[in-house]
Design a protein around this motif. Structure first.
Motif, PDB file in Angstrom:
ATOM      1  N   LYS A 194      64.391  40.361  36.825  1.00 47.60           N
ATOM      2  CA  LYS A 194      65.586  39.857  37.525  1.00 47.60           C
ATOM      3  C   LYS A 194      65.475  40.089  39.037  1.00 47.60           C
ATOM      4  O   LYS A 194      65.882  39.243  39.828  1.00 47.60           O
ATOM      5  N   GLY A 195      64.929  41.232  39.409  1.00 49.25           N
ATOM      6  CA  GLY A 195      64.773  41.541  40.831  1.00 49.25           C
ATOM      7  C   GLY A 195      63.867  40.519  41.502  1.00 49.25           C
ATOM      8  O   GLY A 195      64.155  40.015  42.592  1.00 49.25           O
ATOM      9  N   GLN A 196      62.781  40.185  40.834  1.00 49.51           N
ATOM     10  CA  GLN A 196      61.853  39.193  41.409  1.00 49.51           C
ATOM     11  C   GLN A 196      62.498  37.806  41.446  1.00 49.51           C
ATOM     12  O   GLN A 196      62.319  37.055  42.406  1.00 49.51           O
ATOM     13  N   LEU A 197      63.232  37.501  40.399  1.00 52.19           N
ATOM     14  CA  LEU A 197      63.874  36.179  40.368  1.00 52.19           C
ATOM     15  C   LEU A 197      64.922  36.071  41.471  1.00 52.19           C
ATOM     16  O   LEU A 197      65.078  35.017  42.089  1.00 52.19           O
ATOM     17  N   GLU A 198      65.601  37.166  41.714  1.00 50.29           N
ATOM     18  CA  GLU A 198      66.575  37.137  42.814  1.00 50.29           C
ATOM     19  C   GLU A 198      65.846  36.869  44.143  1.00 50.29           C
ATOM     20  O   GLU A 198      66.304  36.064  44.952  1.00 50.29           O
ATOM     21  N   GLU A 199      64.702  37.526  44.317  1.00 49.13           N
ATOM     22  CA  GLU A 199      63.919  37.286  45.542  1.00 49.13           C
ATOM     23  C   GLU A 199      63.600  35.792  45.682  1.00 49.13           C
ATOM     24  O   GLU A 199      63.836  35.191  46.729  1.00 49.13           O
ATOM     25  N   ILE A 200      63.073  35.201  44.626  1.00 54.21           N
ATOM     26  CA  ILE A 200      62.609  33.815  44.798  1.00 54.21           C
ATOM     27  C   ILE A 200      63.755  32.803  44.816  1.00 54.21           C
ATOM     28  O   ILE A 200      63.687  31.810  45.517  1.00 54.21           O
ATOM     29  N   VAL A 201      64.829  33.106  44.082  1.00 52.55           N
ATOM     30  CA  VAL A 201      65.957  32.158  44.099  1.00 52.55           C
ATOM     31  C   VAL A 201      66.619  32.163  45.471  1.00 52.55           C
ATOM     32  O   VAL A 201      66.923  31.117  46.034  1.00 52.55           O
TER      33      VAL A 201
END
Ligand code: GLC
Length: 455
Positions: A194-201
């Protein structure tokens, strides 16, 4: 009532209302509109495996290029040590990639931010298993996202849930070496994901999040639902494929049970026999040769004829075609792919109108060698496109099942009207002698209102 309870009395129902607000079908249609009109997109599989190109330490590794680590049973540390120092895509020209996609008639690009090996194409704050640690150092996603914005192409991201590099990914696979933690903690893994997805989103604002690797038991339906909701809260306009959850039926890729999340179906390496009915979005993802990630010895290229006819077939069933390219480790899309994209673009330049923004064929079965798509015009009238793969005997194209007489008929890219004869349910269109397009000639029939089809 004190201030606290007054606030609670007002804000709690409001909060409950926002959380409980399920998207209406009209809202979903609006969110999905660009996707449903696009019909054609580019998939890009790119990572450190591209540099390896199907070989590890001088030995060929069986299987798909991007599955190199699994195919060669390579421990994560050894995989990293061998490939990371070599990943330096100095020939990367993101604008050239976007232009190649655009000229082919593609409307969106889906690139692997992270594949199953866990390597990230951006400089993630949450890991150093990424391009930031490679000799290249620079973010690979941002310049592609910028080039997409410049050329009006939707930028989208593929992100693997399964992650062979992460010790908390809950499947052991002993070959992963020290990355295969005996006690993986999937909660901790999900926090990382989720942390990485937040970065890319929040950095790249992708149009789609294209998940994959959800089939392993470690990924559960509950986690899928939670992730879907989390992302839609981060960006309400986001489109998320059905591989976020567990509802996909194998490679057919279709989800039928509404309890599973996902905005569209993902048939893989296949085109469904029919579509899935009105209002169901789907996309067939397919390779141009044999595998997704670049492999030097993968020369099983499909012909332009096959590729264009796949696109037509998919559009006639109401789906999108996500066609893959696998750039090299240096950052070049192979010449064989570029040639095919350019040739598809030649066809699309003349005939793209019969693909973009169309809906599925009105005919349960067509009476000629080919396919059909439909366009509802803003004035309420309809255009029916007939894709003719082979010139019929004497050039007489029989169109069975249409009740209404077409108001006019012509060939896309050629103005001259064609003669229509016959009677209700059995019309014929006379095609010219002139050479037809060997891949597919598109005949347009115009109708007042919406034509009726007899079974
Ligand atoms: C898969 C594969 C994979 C590829 C993908 C594309 O399931 O694991 O390597 O990325 O599908 O659809």
């Amino acid at each position: 009532m004190n201030l606290r309870s007054t606030l609670a009395a007002f804000t709690l129902p409001m909060l409950a209302c926002t959380l409980a607000h399920a998207e209406t079908p009209t809202e979903k249609d609006a969110r999905m509109q660009w996707f449903n009109e696009a019909r054609f997109g580019m998939f890009i599989h790119w990572g450190v495996y591209s540099e390896a190109a199907g070989n590890f330490k001088g030995k060929p590794v069986p299987g798909a290029g991007e599955w190199l680590q699994s195919g060669g049973k390579i421990p994560a540390a050894e995989y990293r040590e061998e490939l990371l120092p070599k990943f330096n895509p100095v020939k990367y020209d993101p604008e050239a990639w976007v232009i190649a996609a655009k000229n082919a008639g593609m409307k969106y690009i889906v690139i692997t931010s992270k594949h199953h090996d866990g390597f990230c194409l951006w400089d993630s704050k949450l890991t150093d298993w990424d391009v930031g640690s490679s000799p290249y150092k620079k973010d690979l996603l941002k310049p592609l996202a910028d080039a997409c914005a410049k050329h009006g192409i939707k930028f989208c991201l593929y992100h693997s849930i399964m992650d062979w590099s992460h010790p908390d990914w809950g499947t052991k696979m002993p070959w992963r070496g020290s990355a295969a933690n005996p006690n993986p903690d999937m909660d901790r893994f999900t926090t990382y994901l989720k942390g990485q997805l937040e970065e890319i989103v929040t950095t790249y604002h992708p149009g789609i999040l294209w998940f994959d690797g959800e089939w392993e038991a470690a990924w559960t339906h509950e986690r899928g639902v939670d992730l879907y909701d989390y992302l839609r809260k981060l960006d309400p306009a986001l489109i998320i494929n059905n591989r976020v959850d567990k509802g996909r039926k194998g490679m057919e890729g279709h989800t039928t049970d509404a309890k599973f999340k996902g905005d569209y179906g993902t048939p893989e390496q296949q085109i469904p026999a029919t579509g899935f009915g009105e209002g169901v979005s789907w996309e067939s993802c397919m390779t141009m040769n044999g595998t997704w990630g670049f492999k030097t010895n993968d020369t099983k290229w499909k012909s332009t004829e096959v590729l264009v006819r796949n696109l037509i077939d998919i559009a006639s069933k109401g789906g999108n075609y996500l066609l893959n390219v696998g750039p090299t480790g240096e950052g070049e899309i192979p010449a064989a792919s570029l040639e095919r994209l350019a040739a598809m673009g030649e066809w699309m330049k003349v005939n793209g109108e019969s693909i973009h923004g169309t809906t599925a064929s009105l005919f349960p079965k067509v009476s000629w060698d080919g396919r059909s798509t439909t366009r509802k015009l803003p004035d309420g009238n309809t255009r029916v496109y007939l894709h003719v793969f082979k010139r019929p005997e004497g050039g007489k194209l029989t169109v069975n099942g249409l009740v209404n007489r077409p108001v006019s008929a012509s060939i896309l890219g050629k103005g001259a009207p064609l003669e229509v004869s016959g009677k209700e349910g059995d019309w014929s269109v006379q095609l010219p002698e002139a050479p037809l397009d060997p891949i597919a000639t598109v005949v347009t029939l115009s109708f007042k209102d919406k034509p009726t089809i007899k079974p």
